[in-house]
Design a protein around this motif. Structure first.
Motif, PDB file in Angstrom:
ATOM      1  N   PRO A   1       0.969  -1.012   0.140  1.00 46.39           N
ATOM      2  CA  PRO A   1      -0.139  -0.052  -0.019  1.00 46.39           C
ATOM      3  C   PRO A   1       0.789   1.266   0.047  1.00 46.39           C
ATOM      4  O   PRO A   1       1.902   1.511   0.441  1.00 46.39           O
ATOM      5  CB  PRO A   1      -0.661   0.026   1.340  1.00 46.39           C
ATOM      6  N   VAL A   2       0.437   2.198  -0.542  1.00 43.53           N
ATOM      7  CA  VAL A   2       1.032   3.610  -0.542  1.00 43.53           C
ATOM      8  C   VAL A   2       0.731   4.527   0.885  1.00 43.53           C
ATOM      9  O   VAL A   2      -0.371   4.495   1.207  1.00 43.53           O
ATOM     10  CB  VAL A   2       0.365   4.422  -1.935  1.00 43.53           C
ATOM     11  N   THR A   3       1.941   5.022   1.238  1.00 44.15           N
ATOM     12  CA  THR A   3       1.852   5.848   2.281  1.00 44.15           C
ATOM     13  C   THR A   3       2.380   7.067   2.463  1.00 44.15           C
ATOM     14  O   THR A   3       3.641   7.150   2.029  1.00 44.15           O
ATOM     15  CB  THR A   3       2.338   4.967   3.618  1.00 44.15           C
ATOM     16  N   ILE A   4       1.659   8.069   2.639  1.00 42.42           N
ATOM     17  CA  ILE A   4       2.462   9.395   2.529  1.00 42.42           C
ATOM     18  C   ILE A   4       2.514  10.088   3.845  1.00 42.42           C
ATOM     19  O   ILE A   4       1.422   9.807   4.610  1.00 42.42           O
ATOM     20  CB  ILE A   4       1.768  10.249   1.504  1.00 42.42           C
ATOM     21  N   TRP A   5       3.525  10.797   4.442  1.00 40.71           N
ATOM     22  CA  TRP A   5       3.474  11.749   5.342  1.00 40.71           C
ATOM     23  C   TRP A   5       3.567  13.097   5.263  1.00 40.71           C
ATOM     24  O   TRP A   5       4.522  13.615   4.346  1.00 40.71           O
ATOM     25  CB  TRP A   5       4.725  11.015   6.280  1.00 40.71           C
ATOM     26  N   CYS A   6       2.498  13.736   5.755  1.00 40.84           N
ATOM     27  CA  CYS A   6       2.347  15.171   5.698  1.00 40.84           C
ATOM     28  C   CYS A   6       2.740  15.803   6.981  1.00 40.84           C
ATOM     29  O   CYS A   6       2.112  15.654   7.995  1.00 40.84           O
ATOM     30  CB  CYS A   6       1.068  15.640   5.225  1.00 40.84           C
ATOM     31  N   SER A   7       4.066  16.354   7.047  1.00 44.02           N
ATOM     32  CA  SER A   7       4.308  16.558   8.387  1.00 44.02           C
ATOM     33  C   SER A   7       4.325  18.067   9.073  1.00 44.02           C
ATOM     34  O   SER A   7       4.704  18.185  10.062  1.00 44.02           O
ATOM     35  CB  SER A   7       6.225  16.535   8.335  1.00 44.02           C
ATOM     36  N   ALA A   8       3.359  19.007   8.145  1.00 45.40           N
ATOM     37  CA  ALA A   8       2.965  19.910   8.598  1.00 45.40           C
ATOM     38  C   ALA A   8       1.370  20.327   8.250  1.00 45.40           C
ATOM     39  O   ALA A   8       1.264  20.796   7.283  1.00 45.40           O
ATOM     40  CB  ALA A   8       3.871  21.240   8.375  1.00 45.40           C
ATOM     41  N   ALA A   9       0.629  19.609   8.882  1.00 44.51           N
ATOM     42  CA  ALA A   9      -0.818  19.349   8.141  1.00 44.51           C
ATOM     43  C   ALA A   9      -1.662  20.638   8.392  1.00 44.51           C
ATOM     44  O   ALA A   9      -2.580  20.663   7.637  1.00 44.51           O
ATOM     45  CB  ALA A   9      -1.593  18.311   8.732  1.00 44.51           C
ATOM     46  N   SER A  10      -1.203  21.411   9.438  1.00 45.62           N
ATOM     47  CA  SER A  10      -1.892  22.638   9.374  1.00 45.62           C
ATOM     48  C   SER A  10      -3.582  22.343   9.623  1.00 45.62           C
ATOM     49  O   SER A  10      -3.813  21.384  10.317  1.00 45.62           O
ATOM     50  CB  SER A  10      -1.759  23.655   8.476  1.00 45.62           C
ATOM     51  N   THR A  11      -4.108  23.283   8.947  1.00 46.36           N
ATOM     52  CA  THR A  11      -5.820  22.942   9.038  1.00 46.36           C
ATOM     53  C   THR A  11      -6.556  21.827   8.223  1.00 46.36           C
ATOM     54  O   THR A  11      -7.418  21.984   7.950  1.00 46.36           O
ATOM     55  CB  THR A  11      -6.398  24.260   9.063  1.00 46.36           C
ATOM     56  N   GLY A  12      -5.529  20.927   7.445  1.00 43.73           N
ATOM     57  CA  GLY A  12      -5.877  20.051   6.717  1.00 43.73           C
ATOM     58  C   GLY A  12      -5.952  20.026   5.363  1.00 43.73           C
ATOM     59  O   GLY A  12      -5.961  19.075   4.659  1.00 43.73           O
ATOM     60  N   GLU A  13      -5.871  21.366   4.847  1.00 40.70           N
ATOM     61  CA  GLU A  13      -6.037  21.262   3.208  1.00 40.70           C
ATOM     62  C   GLU A  13      -5.001  20.551   2.410  1.00 40.70           C
ATOM     63  O   GLU A  13      -5.180  19.931   1.524  1.00 40.70           O
ATOM     64  CB  GLU A  13      -5.870  22.909   2.675  1.00 40.70           C
ATOM     65  N   GLU A  14      -3.611  20.486   3.181  1.00 37.29           N
ATOM     66  CA  GLU A  14      -2.504  19.687   2.460  1.00 37.29           C
ATOM     67  C   GLU A  14      -2.836  18.272   2.491  1.00 37.29           C
ATOM     68  O   GLU A  14      -2.794  17.445   1.438  1.00 37.29           O
ATOM     69  CB  GLU A  14      -1.326  20.192   2.936  1.00 37.29           C
TER      70      GLU A  14
END
Length: 289
Positions: A113-126
């Motif tokens: 499975p593909v897994t991505i880490w968003c390390s500065a998610a802020s309010t969720g848009e990214e």
């Protein structure tokens, strides 16, 4: 050595509180120790504006007492409020849009499975933009894909987890994406939209400080988004974080940086792949189980 006065106010205009040079220096030292954020001298007005709100809410009369209380109570919940106040959160759906087609092409070739880490998610848009990209790129296979979304600021994470946004916040999205990925509010929610459950289910939010000795992340990631975060750190801190990314990435994993960030100076195993996109050298990428 020049010794500055410790009673200079932030500006000549009348203020509720006095932010002395000594107080400002302490704020800079404390947020650097706590979150790695290097505040420049030009951030004095910002510091006053944001922390003065904390003083009012706590009924305190001066910055010196507030900072002394912080320093005396290392486990106080106020540390999180202090950090939240000094964290800048500027984000938008599909911000720096050139990254997402590259991500889409990359994940099509990744093992499942593909897994991505968003390390500065802020309010969720990214992180939600990443999830939408995975759905568009992987189709039915997106059911096994996931996005780990973290941020140091607990307040923005609470907002992100709701998945609720104003129409203005999604106004630049194509109608096709609006219909596919959002539910339109009605009644009390008129003028708002909510992320569809199937998109929200792909994203797991959690608080994480990039300066923490342990991140608690084990999965090897196909890509890491660390955009517009490093600009708040000095170069030694940036280098340490980049080195810690390496064992968390799969071979040929991608690292997405912000438009004003450049890691070419650092001694780390990434090579430039595109505009503010770096690829992990497969010979050095380790991955972890």
């Amino acid at each position: 050595m020049t010794i500055k006065s410790n009673t200079r106010p932030v500006a000549s205009a009348a203020r509720d509180f006095l932010l002395t040079d000594s107080d400002f220096s302490r704020v800079r030292a404390l947020i650097y120790q706590r979150a790695g954020i290097a505040l420049g001298e030009q951030k004095r007005e910002m510091v006053y504006s944001r922390l003065s709100r904390r003083l009012r809410e706590l009924g305190m009369s001066d910055f010196t007492s507030y900072l002394a209380q912080l320093e005396a109570q290392h486990d106080s919940a106020e540390w999180q409020s202090f950090t939240n106040a000094l964290t800048t959160n500027l984000t938008a759906f599909f911000r720096e849009a050139h990254h997402f087609p590259l991500l889409a092409e990359h994940v099509k070739t990744c093992a499942q499975p593909v897994t991505i880490w968003c390390s500065a998610a802020s309010t969720g848009e990214e992180p939600y933009s990443i999830a939408m990209t995975l759905i568009e790129a992987l189709g039915n296979r997106a059911g096994n894909a996931s996005v780990i979304a973290t941020d140091i600021d607990t307040q923005v994470l609470e907002k992100a987890a709701t998945g609720i946004y104003t129409m203005e916040q999604v106004s630049k999205l194509p109608q096709e994406r609006l219909k596919r990925f959002f539910l339109k509010g009605s009644g009390a929610r008129a003028g708002q939209v909510r992320i569809r459950p199937e998109v929200a289910a792909m994203v797991k939010f959690g608080q994480l400080n990039l300066l923490a000795p342990q991140w608690g992340l084990k999965e090897p990631f196909d890509a890491i988004f660390c955009r517009n975060v490093m600009i708040y750190f000095d170069k030694p801190t940036q280098n340490r974080i980049l080195q810690r990314f390496e064992p968390l990435m799969k071979p040929h994993g991608l690292l997405f940086a912000g438009h004003s960030e450049n890691f070419s100076y650092a001694s780390q195993p990434f090579r430039l792949r595109g505009q503010t996109v770096y690829e992990l050298d497969a010979k050095r990428g380790k991955g972890v189980a």
